[in-house]
Each structure stands twice: as structure tokens, then as C-alpha cells.
Design a protein around this motif. Structure first.
Motif, PDB file in Angstrom:
ATOM      1  N   HIS A 194       0.823  -1.215   0.000  1.00  0.00           N
ATOM      2  CA  HIS A 194       0.000   0.000   0.000  1.00  0.00           C
ATOM      3  C   HIS A 194       0.860   1.269   0.000  1.00  0.00           C
ATOM      4  O   HIS A 194       0.407   2.323   0.446  1.00  0.00           O
ATOM      5  CB  HIS A 194      -0.930  -0.010   1.219  1.00  0.00           C
ATOM      6  CG  HIS A 194      -1.914  -1.136   1.210  1.00  0.00           C
ATOM      7  ND1 HIS A 194      -3.020  -1.136   0.392  1.00  0.00           N
ATOM      8  CD2 HIS A 194      -1.931  -2.310   1.884  1.00  0.00           C
ATOM      9  CE1 HIS A 194      -3.704  -2.259   0.574  1.00  0.00           C
ATOM     10  NE2 HIS A 194      -3.063  -2.990   1.473  1.00  0.00           N
ATOM     11  N   TRP A 195       2.067   1.147  -0.500  1.00  0.00           N
ATOM     12  CA  TRP A 195       3.045   2.240  -0.443  1.00  0.00           C
ATOM     13  C   TRP A 195       2.478   3.565  -0.942  1.00  0.00           C
ATOM     14  O   TRP A 195       2.657   4.606  -0.307  1.00  0.00           O
ATOM     15  CB  TRP A 195       4.284   1.856  -1.241  1.00  0.00           C
ATOM     16  CG  TRP A 195       5.371   2.872  -1.143  1.00  0.00           C
ATOM     17  CD1 TRP A 195       5.705   3.826  -2.056  1.00  0.00           C
ATOM     18  CD2 TRP A 195       6.258   3.045  -0.035  1.00  0.00           C
ATOM     19  NE1 TRP A 195       6.748   4.580  -1.599  1.00  0.00           N
ATOM     20  CE2 TRP A 195       7.112   4.124  -0.355  1.00  0.00           C
ATOM     21  CE3 TRP A 195       6.418   2.403   1.193  1.00  0.00           C
ATOM     22  CZ2 TRP A 195       8.104   4.569   0.522  1.00  0.00           C
ATOM     23  CZ3 TRP A 195       7.411   2.842   2.061  1.00  0.00           C
ATOM     24  CH2 TRP A 195       8.235   3.916   1.718  1.00  0.00           C
ATOM     25  N   SER A 196       1.795   3.559  -2.064  1.00  0.00           N
ATOM     26  CA  SER A 196       1.330   4.814  -2.662  1.00  0.00           C
ATOM     27  C   SER A 196       0.284   5.527  -1.804  1.00  0.00           C
ATOM     28  O   SER A 196       0.050   6.718  -1.986  1.00  0.00           O
ATOM     29  CB  SER A 196       0.782   4.568  -4.068  1.00  0.00           C
ATOM     30  OG  SER A 196      -0.326   3.702  -4.018  1.00  0.00           O
ATOM     31  N   ARG A 197      -0.332   4.836  -0.870  1.00  0.00           N
ATOM     32  CA  ARG A 197      -1.273   5.490   0.062  1.00  0.00           C
ATOM     33  C   ARG A 197      -0.540   6.367   1.064  1.00  0.00           C
ATOM     34  O   ARG A 197      -1.118   7.309   1.603  1.00  0.00           O
ATOM     35  CB  ARG A 197      -2.055   4.452   0.869  1.00  0.00           C
ATOM     36  CG  ARG A 197      -3.103   3.709   0.138  1.00  0.00           C
ATOM     37  CD  ARG A 197      -3.914   2.916   1.144  1.00  0.00           C
ATOM     38  NE  ARG A 197      -4.822   2.011   0.485  1.00  0.00           N
ATOM     39  CZ  ARG A 197      -5.905   1.522   1.045  1.00  0.00           C
ATOM     40  NH1 ARG A 197      -6.221   1.856   2.285  1.00  0.00           N
ATOM     41  NH2 ARG A 197      -6.681   0.703   0.387  1.00  0.00           N
ATOM     42  N   PHE A 198       0.711   6.005   1.344  1.00  0.00           N
ATOM     43  CA  PHE A 198       1.429   6.650   2.442  1.00  0.00           C
ATOM     44  C   PHE A 198       2.629   7.480   1.997  1.00  0.00           C
ATOM     45  O   PHE A 198       3.193   8.217   2.801  1.00  0.00           O
ATOM     46  CB  PHE A 198       1.892   5.586   3.445  1.00  0.00           C
ATOM     47  CG  PHE A 198       0.750   4.793   4.016  1.00  0.00           C
ATOM     48  CD1 PHE A 198      -0.128   5.366   4.926  1.00  0.00           C
ATOM     49  CD2 PHE A 198       0.521   3.484   3.615  1.00  0.00           C
ATOM     50  CE1 PHE A 198      -1.197   4.648   5.447  1.00  0.00           C
ATOM     51  CE2 PHE A 198      -0.543   2.758   4.126  1.00  0.00           C
ATOM     52  CZ  PHE A 198      -1.410   3.339   5.047  1.00  0.00           C
TER      53      PHE A 198
ATOM     54  N   LEU B 189      -4.147  -1.210   7.946  1.00  0.00           N
ATOM     55  CA  LEU B 189      -4.596   0.029   7.286  1.00  0.00           C
ATOM     56  C   LEU B 189      -5.265   0.985   8.268  1.00  0.00           C
ATOM     57  O   LEU B 189      -5.271   2.196   8.040  1.00  0.00           O
ATOM     58  CB  LEU B 189      -5.530  -0.301   6.123  1.00  0.00           C
ATOM     59  CG  LEU B 189      -4.836  -0.961   4.925  1.00  0.00           C
ATOM     60  CD1 LEU B 189      -5.858  -1.432   3.901  1.00  0.00           C
ATOM     61  CD2 LEU B 189      -3.818  -0.015   4.289  1.00  0.00           C
TER      62      LEU B 189
ATOM     63  N   PRO C 220      -1.973   4.835   9.859  1.00  0.00           N
ATOM     64  CA  PRO C 220      -2.201   6.287   9.929  1.00  0.00           C
ATOM     65  C   PRO C 220      -2.139   6.830  11.361  1.00  0.00           C
ATOM     66  O   PRO C 220      -1.653   7.943  11.581  1.00  0.00           O
ATOM     67  CB  PRO C 220      -3.609   6.442   9.340  1.00  0.00           C
ATOM     68  CG  PRO C 220      -3.772   5.252   8.451  1.00  0.00           C
ATOM     69  CD  PRO C 220      -3.046   4.135   9.154  1.00  0.00           C
TER      70      PRO C 220
END
Length: 194
Positions: free
Chosen positions: A88-92, A177, A181
């Protein structure tokens, strides 16, 4: 959290990267000999670990592991959460993952001579063999867990943690997930390295 997460939550400087990994190699090391930036990175490492270990979502993740492996479940969770961070790299992060790895490895290489011997060995091996390539693949997780199982000094079935992960992938991903955050926010609020 495991190596990737600690590097991700560090500042993009050589001393910060060094300090944020030093927490896993600190035994017997006089940290006063290191720069203030390395020491702040080490403190950030502790903030990350304490928050992670005490968080309800991580405690819930531990319950997904067979009772005989629960003692070491945090290690398996750390490894798997690094896998999920890559997934999920592109989320963070807005930085491409390959660029992040290259940059972090270059920074760490500049500090190899100052690292404790065990850290030099592990970090050098991580860079040479790009552990994060392994972490990106499911079979790489099994490999990493198998390596850890062999390091445990008594008979164990830690290698079977991969079965616990396989049986609970969706739930672990959901917990990750929700958790990451909150961890990022906590690190930003503490602002140890600012």
C-alpha cells in the motif's frame, strides 16, 4: 514495526536512518558516543515501538496467531506489516518505492563504519540482498519468518506463523490500514526529530 517501517518513519538523513534502526541493535552500545541526531533517531525508534506494542489494533492482530506462537506473534506481525506497507506504499508516500529504497540504502551505507558490529552485519546484508524485495512478495515473508525461527535458541514452531498469516490475511490487512495512519500521526505529534 520492522526495519522498513522504522526507515519510513525516520527523517531522510543518514543520522536519522542510522538512529531509527539502532534500537534493534542497542544492547551493550554507548549511545552517548553518537551525534544528537542519531540519538533522536533512536528515541523515535522507541516511540514507534512503544506505541505499536501498546496499540489495541496490534493486540488484536496478536490474537489471530495460534496460542503456541503468540509469544513471537509481534515479530511475525512486524514482518507482515512491512509487507503491507510495500503493498500500500502509494497510500502513504508520494516517493516511488524503488527510489525510497535506493536513497535509504545509500544513507545507511555512509554510516556503516559507525554502526555496532551486529548492526553492520545485518544492515550490510539488508542492503546487499535488498530484503525489501523479499518483503514485497508473500514467499519472501515465509523466508524472513523462517530465518527468524532458526535464530530462536530453543525448539519452536515459529515458522508456522506463515499459516496464521495466510488464514488471516484480510483481517491483518484491515488492522494494518487502520493502525498505520494512527502511528504516523503519533510520530508527527511527538516530533522527536524536529
Amino acid at each position: 514495526m520492522n526495519y522498513l517501517a522504522h526507515l519510513f518513519l525516520a527523517k531522510p538523513t543518514a543520522d536519522s536512518q542510522f538512529g531509527n534502526l539502532l534500537g534493534d541493535f542497542r544492547r551493550g552500545v554507548d549511545v552517548i558516543a553518537f551525534s544528537q541526531d542519531v540519538q533522536r533517531g533512536l528515541e523515535n525508534h522507541y516511540v514507534v515501538d512503544k506505541f505499536t506494542d501498546q496499540h489495541d489494533l496490534v493486540k488484536e492482530a496478536k490474537t489471530l496467531f495460534h496460542q503456541s506462537r503468540r509469544r513471537y506473534a509481534p515479530v511475525a506481525i512486524d514482518i507482515y506489516f512491512d509487507h503491507l506497507l510495500i503493498k500500500h506504499w502509494s497510500r502513504f508516500s508520494g516517493q516511488p518505492f524503488s527510489s525510497f529504497c535506493s536513497q535509504r540504502f545509500e544513507l545507511l551505507e555512509t554510516r556503516l563504519p559507525q554502526m555496532p558490529r551486529t548492526m553492520q552485519h545485518s544492515v550490510g546484508h539488508m542492503i546487499t540482498h535488498n530484503w525489501f524485495d523479499d518483503y514485497a512478495r508473500e514467499e519472501g515473508i515465509a523466508k524472513a519468518i523462517s530465518v527468524v525461527a532458526k535464530r530462536i535458541r530453543f525448539k519452536n514452531d515459529f515458522h508456522k506463523s506463515v499459516d496464521d498469516i495466510a488464514s488471516n490475511k484480510a483481517k491483518l490487512e484491515s488492522l494494518f490500514l487502520s493502525f498505520l495512519p494512527e502511528l504516523i500521526e503519533h510520530v508527527n505529534e511527538k516530533a522527536i526529530e524536529n
